[in-house]
Structure formats: C-alpha cells, structure tokens
Scaffold this active site. Structure first.
Site, short mmCIF file in Angstrom:
data_model
loop_
_atom_site.label_atom_id
_atom_site.label_comp_id
_atom_site.label_asym_id
_atom_site.label_seq_id
_atom_site.Cartn_x
_atom_site.Cartn_y
_atom_site.Cartn_z
N ALA A 110 19.14 8.88 5.89
CA ALA A 110 19.76 9.92 5.06
C ALA A 110 20.80 10.72 5.85
O ALA A 110 21.93 10.92 5.37
CB ALA A 110 18.68 10.86 4.52
N GLU A 111 20.45 11.16 7.04
CA GLU A 111 21.39 11.98 7.81
C GLU A 111 22.58 11.16 8.28
O GLU A 111 23.71 11.67 8.35
CB GLU A 111 20.71 12.66 8.99
CG GLU A 111 21.63 13.67 9.64
CD GLU A 111 20.92 14.66 10.56
OE1 GLU A 111 21.66 15.41 11.22
OE2 GLU A 111 19.69 14.67 10.62
N THR A 112 22.37 9.90 8.57
CA THR A 112 23.48 9.01 8.93
C THR A 112 24.49 8.95 7.79
O THR A 112 25.69 9.13 7.99
CB THR A 112 22.95 7.60 9.24
OG1 THR A 112 22.10 7.67 10.40
CG2 THR A 112 24.07 6.61 9.48
N ILE A 127 14.73 9.76 7.19
CA ILE A 127 15.63 10.88 7.47
C ILE A 127 16.82 10.42 8.32
O ILE A 127 17.95 10.88 8.11
CB ILE A 127 14.87 12.06 8.12
CG1 ILE A 127 13.91 12.65 7.08
CG2 ILE A 127 15.83 13.12 8.65
CD1 ILE A 127 12.95 13.68 7.63
#
Length: 141
Positions: A61-63, A58
């Site tokens: 992904a969020e980066t 995550i």
C-alpha cells in the site's frame, strides 16, 4: 510524457534492490491519478501462522501511495514521503496473489491523501488503507 509501459518499467527499475524488489512487487498499471501493482503471497510475506503478514500489505500500500504522489508531483524540487498509514486488514490470505490499486483522494500543496485497496484474485477486499504523504523539499547532494 512517457507512455504507460515505459513508466511502469521505470518504476520497476527504481525499485531494484529495495524492499519492493524483495517482496516481488510488480507494477501493473499507471494513469493520471492511479497506480496498480501485484504481489505474490508466498512464505516470504507470511506471518508465523501462514497468513499474509499485515506489514507486507502495508508495504504494498505505501509503495503504491508514495509512488503515485511522486508521479503527481512531477518535480525535481519536492518529494512525497509517507507520513501516516491507516490500514484495515479485512480478510486473511494464505497463497496466490494480491492486487493493490491506489487512487488520489486529495492532492494538496503540502500533503496528499491516497486510498489503496488490496484485493485477491476474486476481487475480495483483503486490506483497505489510507496514506497521507507529506510533500517536502528534496535534499540535493
């Protein structure tokens, strides 16, 4: 506009001394509507049973999704921040490298929807994520 190599170097520099740096995430490709990076799968990102921690996926992904939204904004007045993450962890991973690729699903005025696929070296899907970013005024000072 900055070329791809310089943009990737800028992203890497911005990520120094952050969680991104701690997890050894490296930006690998950038385009008008996508951003890619890789992350080594070592004990640093394992959960106690020796598997890639879902939280590390995550983070990758969020980066990617947040950085892509900010790239789309190209603004000194607004910033994109993660508002909602929905991740499906589909396959375990114990070592090697994972590769994340973020693309724009919907670019709105107040929010962006970004799709992030994280795959292994054999192009097998490890994690599938949707990220909603809120577009908010940047606080100055």
């Amino acid at each position: 506009m900055m070329d791809e190599k310089n943009k990737l170097a800028q992203f890497q520099e911005m990520s120094k001394n952050t969680l991104i740096d701690t997890l050894d995430i490296e930006y690998t490709a950038v385009g008008k509507d996508f951003l890619s990076a890789k992350m080594p799968v070592t004990s640093k990102v394992h959960q106690p049973f020796g598997l890639l921690h879902g939280g590390a996926s995550i983070v990758l992904a969020e980066t990617l999704g947040s950085m892509l939204s900010n790239l789309l904004l190209d603004s000194d007045d607004f910033v994109a921040v993660g508002q909602h993450v929905d991740a499906n962890h589909l396959r375990p991973k114990t070592d090697g490298t994972v590769f994340g690729h973020a693309t724009v699903v919907k670019q709105g005025r107040t929010s962006h929807l970004i799709k992030i696929e994280i795959k292994d070296e054999n192009d097998k899907l490890i994690c599938y994520t949707h990220l909603t970013n809120a577009i908010i005024p940047k606080k100055n000072g």
